[in-house]
Design a protein around this motif. Structure first.
Motif: not given
Length: 942
Positions: A25-40
């Motif tokens: 599944q394609r997702l988006t986060g930001f620079a400075g995220d951890t994998l956990a914070s981006a998934l949360l």
């Protein structure tokens, strides 16, 4: 998808979106995220499956305590297995895959295992193996075992740089207590190393905030870092200090973005542990559903990343810490219900519904949280945040040998003072409050005067414990699927010891090492057996504190770095003289001087016999043995007694293994009544030192005898040959009048010079040893006097010829794994000694007494030299090997071939002819004494 991203909170860079995928599944986060914070903030809630029952699992924590969000991470086509989502930074293009799930976490086909849970209780592995035969079930269980998948194409980096450092004060943890300790130490001018596994210092201050000395805490952290740098210290972030070891050594793993990880070995005069504490869960039915999270973790993700755990949230607790979480979530726009088990609580945060004197009974929902049951009341929610108290992180204190005390006020085990060399402060010491943490850290760091000031009271904590009689499936180790029912079963079946409980149920054996599970297991077992937690005990804390990649701690292992040779201090000078270098015994040494090896070695060996030769003998071991018990130690470890050796004399001897096999030979020099130097073979220095050290610690008083390997601190040049004395005298070096095997220490140009008349060539020889810094001067002095005596520098190939002419052995070349000293003609000490020594009893076994053992002899042959390794056939037999050629050369001085061999009953064959077989060809040779040159030793007199 329940979690969401707050539009303004957090420190992520919203101008730099990063795309990634989870289970396709394609997702988006930001620079400075951890994998956990981006998934949360924007991903699915089910992130994995549990190990045994394959139940759905979601994010729980914020660091190394995370038991559920374990992922296989693919980047640039290479997959790294079992990455903890809470500890890895998000990067562009990462492909994340849930472990222990097929085809993915949401649709795991093995979820049917949960239906069979009643048939798979704790210990079912053992019972299955015993009842039905392990060979039937083991392959099936092994196929289902394991979490992530290894990628055969993913080769670790060629090496992770390793560093050895020392400091005055090592502070582990850069939270408020660690910062205070480091600030105090650096202010006092001490060299401080501050280590923290987060990307920035601050610890809980980063998401809870606070003021120190009336200013934002960031100013205090910056001031501390500046003082550490001014005092010559260092701040290491993104670094996990994973182990405490003997002699005050600590190991740390530093993660460097875009660069190879680095491994640190740190030794410190003093150590302060400020590792904080881990929030405990609460124990209610179905407390393992995705959406049940640590309250502190939710506050962490909210303030650092703007990642919000849910929209309708129930917070369960029995302490003050989650009130800040509830207030922050309410202010962020969440509907929050706070359930506090205490009858008296602080005032409800604005916008938060507070239910006092109540507990969460159960989480509701099919595959993730959909509601909470609180004292029978049904509360719709999508997230349950819990805080059952805090467990101090005492791992490193215990690894260092420390003991624990039970603090009933916080229901936790805390370090017992003065039981290890580590001083523990802050939350790791049970101090849950900013002011107390700062005060403890300041004192531990050696601070004088007033400690840094902070406002605010310490948290009031009324820790919760699991109720082992509660109904429903209540998880205490979510990754390994250990429930309270399993603890009850272990108690009923007699596995009441904590070590038995751990192994029978697998409690605490998951990848989080039981950080949030062990307390629950101990508390439940204590309640079931009518004991206190101190009476129940704890499991053993062992390194590593957190999983460390093997590539980080592995040695240098590729190409030239697989087993790097040691280098001579005079290597540049030898190279300038035309030396061709080669590895001998782990050292890079001159093989010969000149272009053609065979011709150069012959010429050098001949010059050594006719005039004089100089060679670098620095790699020979120099293990200093000092103290009143030195002679006794050497007698016990050596085959030849050294206690009768007079000061100023040297003696040749062997060291044996416990089975009587020759391990090493060498010369022992006695410099004083209580000071010896063991000159071991260059390839055996390390093992000889370890054998001496083992005996020193196990059999002798370590305060009466000391060992120091100073091999690398000295340069030794050997001058040998008929003109050796004249060469040394012409160089201006002082030459004391010594008999063979005599030793003296003199001064030369204000430098200590040790002179030993020890010969490895059979000619008069002097070993000249000076501290390494004076080695070039010694080399220059001898080199300047060389021409007057027509002397040469010689390499190891010539030395091999010279020693073989005299029948001098090389252990490992002229011996093998069954050679005893009597096989080499050294049976005297065995027959004379009455005291105990290593290997002594083994020399009197029936095997050792055989007369047909392989014995060292020489071989004489016409024509070309024999091949080293050629077999010597048993007399009268055509095929059976009775021994082998160990060394073979052409002697330029004797003008004929010489050889050494180990042959069955060799000494009884003296003067007889034997057949030598090699690569299909046979030759005749005559058995002779090993010494082919000057058997009476007349050349030693010079």
């Amino acid at each position: 998808m329940i979690g969401w991203r707050h539009p303004s909170l957090g420190t992520v860079d919203r101008t730099r979106p990063l795309s990634f995928s989870f289970d396709g599944q394609r997702l988006t986060g930001f620079a400075g995220d951890t994998l956990a914070s981006a998934l949360l903030a924007g991903g699915p809630r089910i992130l994995g499956r549990s190990f045994k029952y394959h139940r759905p699992r979601g994010l729980w924590g914020m660091g190394g305590e995370e038991p559920n969000a374990i992922l296989d991470v693919t980047q640039d086509g290479l997959t790294t297995p079992n990455v903890r989502a809470t500890t890895m930074a998000l990067r562009e293009g990462l492909a994340l895959r849930a472990v222990n799930a097929a085809p993915d976490a949401a649709r795991d086909r093995f979820a049917l295992m949960d239906l069979a849970q009643r048939f798979l209780p704790a210990g079912f592995y053992y019972k299955t193996f015993m009842a039905f035969g392990w060979m039937r079930w083991e392959p099936m269980i092994r196929r289902m075992a394991g979490l992530g998948r290894l990628d055969p194409a993913h080769q670790p980096p060629a090496q992770s740089p390793g560093r050895h450092v020392s400091c005055d004060l090592l502070v582990i943890g850069a939270g408020p207590a660690g910062l205070a300790a480091a600030h105090a130490g650096a202010t006092a001018g001490r060299r401080v190393w501050l280590v923290d596994e987060a990307g920035k210092p601050g610890g809980s201050l980063r998401w809870r905030g606070g003021e120190i000395d009336g200013a934002p805490w960031e100013e205090f952290a910056s001031r501390t870092a500046a003082r550490i740098e001014e005092a010559g210290g260092r701040v290491l972030t993104d670094t996990t200090l994973w182990g405490a070891f003997d002699h005050g050594m600590f190991a740390a793993w530093e993660r460097r973005d875009g660069l190879p990880d680095r491994h640190w070995r740190i030794r410190a005069a003093e150590v302060v542990l400020a590792a904080g504490a881990i929030e405990r869960p609460l124990w209610f039915a179905r407390n393992d559903l995705p959406g049940v999270m640590s309250s502190e973790a939710a506050l962490h993700y909210l303030h650092l990343y703007g990642a919000v755990a849910g929209k309708r949230i129930v917070v369960g607790c029995a302490n003050d810490a989650p009130y800040a979480t509830a207030a922050a979530l309410s202010a962020a726009g969440c509907q929050v219900t706070l359930v506090d088990a205490r009858p008296e609580t602080p005032q409800a945060p604005e916008g938060v519904r507070l239910i006092r004197n109540a507990r969460i009974d159960a989480a509701r929902g099919l595959r993730e949280v959909g509601a909470a049951s609180v004292e029978g009341e049904h509360i719709d929610c999508d997230t349950i945040l819990v805080s059952g108290g805090f467990t101090p992180s005492v791992h490193l204190h215990c690894q260092a040998g420390g003991k624990l005390d039970f603090d009933s006020a916080i229901d936790a085990l805390i370090p017992r003072s003065a039981t290890s060399d580590i001083r523990t402060v802050g939350a790791a010491n049970g101090a849950f409050g900013l002011a107390a943490a700062l005060q403890q850290g300041h004192a531990a760091g050696g601070g004088t005067g007033t400690a840094p000031r902070a406002t605010g009271e310490a948290w009031a904590i009324s820790p919760e414990r699991p109720d082992p009689t509660a109904r429903g499936r209540i998880w205490i180790d979510p990754q390994n699927d250990v429930t309270l029912k399993d603890v009850r079963l272990a108690a009923r079946e007699g596995f009441r010891s904590v070590e038995h409980l751990k192994r029978y149920t697998t409690l605490g054996m998951a990848t989080d090492q039981g950080r949030s599970a062990n307390f629950a297991g101990l508390a439940a077992m204590a309640a079931l057996t009518g004991r206190t937690i101190p009476e129940t005990g704890t499991t053993t804390y062992r390194p590593p504190f957190a999983p460390v990649p093997l590539s980080v701690i592995a040695g240098l292992r590729r190409g030239d770095t697989f087993d790097p040779p040691k280098r001579l201090a005079l290597e540049p000078r030898h190279s300038a003289s035309g030396a061709r270098l080669r590895e001998y015994g782990g050292w890079l040494r001159p093989a010969h001087y000149g272009e053609v090896e065979a011709r150069a070695a012959q010429a050098e060996a001949l010059a050594a016999r006719q005039s004089a030769a100089i060679f670098d003998a620095s790699p020979l071991g120099k293990i200093e043995v000092q103290g009143p018990g030195a002679a006794d130690l050497l007698d016990f470890c050596g085959y030849v007694a050294m206690s009768t050796l007079e000061p100023g004399r040297a003696r040749y001897g062997f060291m044996l293994a416990e089975n009587g096999i020759v391990h090493d030979d060498g010369v022992v020099l006695r410099l004083a009544q209580d000071r010896f130097i063991v000159s071991a073979s260059s390839s055996h220095v390390g093992s000889v030192r370890l054998m001496l050290e083992e005996a020193r610690q196990d059999r002798f008083d370590p305060d009466r005898v000391f060992l120091h390997d100073v091999t690398a601190q000295w340069v030794t040049l050997t001058v040998s040959g008929p003109a050796a004395r004249a060469l040394i005298e012409g160089s201006g070096l002082p030459l004391p009048d010594l008999p063979p095997m005599g030793v003296a220490q003199v001064k030369w140009k204000d430098a200590p010079l040790r002179v030993a008349r020890v010969s490895f060539t059979g000619d008069a020889s002097w070993e000249l040893s000076v501290p390494a810094r004076h080695g070039p001067a010694l080399h220059a002095a001898l080199d300047a006097a060389r021409a007057a005596q027509d002397a040469r520098w010689i390499g190891m190939e010539a030395v091999m010829i010279l020693r073989a002419e005299k029948g001098f052995i090389l252990v490992g070349k002229d011996t093998d794994g069954v050679t005893m000293p009597q096989d080499l003609g050294w049976g005297g000490p065995r027959n004379r000694r009455q005291d105990q020594y290593v290997g002594g009893r083994s020399l009197f076994t029936p095997e050792a007494a055989r007369t047909d053992r392989r014995q060292l002899v020489g071989l004489e042959v016409e024509g070309d030299p024999l091949a080293t390794g050629a077999h010597v056939l048993a007399p009268g037999e055509r095929r059976r090997s009775a021994g082998f050629v160990t060394s073979s050369y052409h002697s330029p001085f004797l003008q004929r071939p010489i050889a050494l061999a180990m042959i069955e009953g060799g000494r009884h064959l003296m003067g007889q002819d034997v057949t030598v077989f090699h690569l299909g060809e046979t030759r005749r040779a005559r058995v002779a004494p090993p010494c082919a040159l000057d058997p009476k030793g007349e050349r030693l007199n010079g």
